[in-house]
Write an enzyme that holds these catalytic residues in place. Structure first.
Site, PDB file in Angstrom:
ATOM      1  N   TYR A   1       0.834  -1.202   0.000  1.00 51.28           N
ATOM      2  CA  TYR A   1       0.000   0.000   0.000  1.00 51.28           C
ATOM      3  C   TYR A   1       0.867   1.250   0.000  1.00 51.28           C
ATOM      4  O   TYR A   1       0.647   2.192  -0.771  1.00 51.28           O
ATOM      5  CB  TYR A   1      -0.917  -0.010   1.224  1.00 51.28           C
ATOM      6  CG  TYR A   1      -1.821   1.192   1.350  1.00 51.28           C
ATOM      7  CD1 TYR A   1      -3.029   1.252   0.662  1.00 51.28           C
ATOM      8  CD2 TYR A   1      -1.481   2.259   2.182  1.00 51.28           C
ATOM      9  CE1 TYR A   1      -3.862   2.353   0.783  1.00 51.28           C
ATOM     10  CE2 TYR A   1      -2.312   3.363   2.315  1.00 51.28           C
ATOM     11  CZ  TYR A   1      -3.504   3.401   1.612  1.00 51.28           C
ATOM     12  OH  TYR A   1      -4.331   4.497   1.741  1.00 51.28           O
TER      13      TYR A   1
ATOM     14  N   LYS B   1       1.009   4.154  -3.003  1.00 52.60           N
ATOM     15  CA  LYS B   1       0.604   5.543  -2.779  1.00 52.60           C
ATOM     16  C   LYS B   1       1.783   6.492  -2.975  1.00 52.60           C
ATOM     17  O   LYS B   1       1.616   7.613  -3.475  1.00 52.60           O
ATOM     18  CB  LYS B   1       0.012   5.703  -1.380  1.00 52.60           C
ATOM     19  CG  LYS B   1      -1.344   5.034  -1.211  1.00 52.60           C
ATOM     20  CD  LYS B   1      -2.391   5.607  -2.152  1.00 52.60           C
ATOM     21  CE  LYS B   1      -3.775   5.061  -1.873  1.00 52.60           C
ATOM     22  NZ  LYS B   1      -4.789   5.606  -2.812  1.00 52.60           N
TER      23      LYS B   1
END
Length: 231
Positions: free
Chosen positions: A138, A142
């Site tokens: 994640y 991002k």
């Protein structure tokens, strides 16, 4: 106003579509599923980034007959795990597809269909400004969106003349799924989706309210009060 929402059937995306329609805006939803509230829908198909991009671009070229005032990419998801986690590779692959692929395709669509002086918003994450050992896939996905934002904002980044790209960095959005899985959390530190919808509306209706081109904007809520801070 004419806008597109990539991720228009997700929690935040659905909120945006409903909000924009309440203002009589024309809305195109781009997602894996149709949103019946949108004026037109592009249902994403394809197993690879190249296939998905080609399909979305072809559909948008057919359905979006006038230039867009804004394109909002709010597609994404969450999966955790460190490098030793049994699903580390699987989760990282999923995070790349949900965050990087969607953002790259959004940028490509914006380069062709945004008005001059239009707005592209991408979605990063405040915790991913630093290391995220418990959610590496994640975090790296991002972080890639943060870098994409900076590149698009540079001269020669490919967006129309005068267009602005901004990336929001929420910490925790107040979504039904988050409430389900974090039922004991302090909701006064969660950002309401309605705040994001109002903020996105303001940035289009009043371009002077936008942050600088390429800005990474922390969206942080404390004691039910939300503030925007440029990193």
């Amino acid at each position: 106003m004419r806008v597109a929402v990539y991720g228009g059937k997700g929690a935040l995306g659905s909120t945006l579509v409903n909000h924009f329609k309440s203002k009589n805006w024309w809305v195109c939803s781009i997602d894996l599923r149709e949103n019946p509230e949108a004026d037109v829908n592009v249902v994403v198909k394809g197993a690879t980034l190249e296939e998905q991009a080609a399909h979305v671009n072809n559909e948008v070229a057919t359905l979006v007959t006038e230039k867009l005032d804004a394109l909002y990419c709010v597609a994404g998801g969450w999966a955790g795990g460190d490098a030793s986690h049994e699903n580390f590779i699987k989760n990282t692959d999923l995070m790349m597809k949900q965050s990087i692929w969607t953002s790259v395709i959004s940028a490509n669509v914006a380069s062709k269909h945004l008005k001059e002086g239009g707005l592209l918003t991408l979605t990063g994450a405040e915790p991913c400004l630093e290391g995220t050992h418990f959610m590496i896939g994640y975090g790296l996905s991002k972080a890639a969106v943060h870098q994409l934002t900076a590149s698009l904002a540079q001269k020669g980044g490919g967006l129309p003349e005068g267009a602005v790209v901004q990336c929001i960095l929420p910490k925790t959005l107040d979504t039904p799924m988050n409430r389900k899985f974090m039922a004991n959390a302090d909701f006064t530190t969660w950002t309401p989706m309605s705040y994001v919808a109002d903020m996105f509306t303001k940035w289009v209706e009043d371009p002077s309210s936008r942050h600088p081109n390429g800005a990474l904007i922390k969206i942080l809520t404390e004691n039910s009060e939300t503030k925007e801070t440029v990193v």
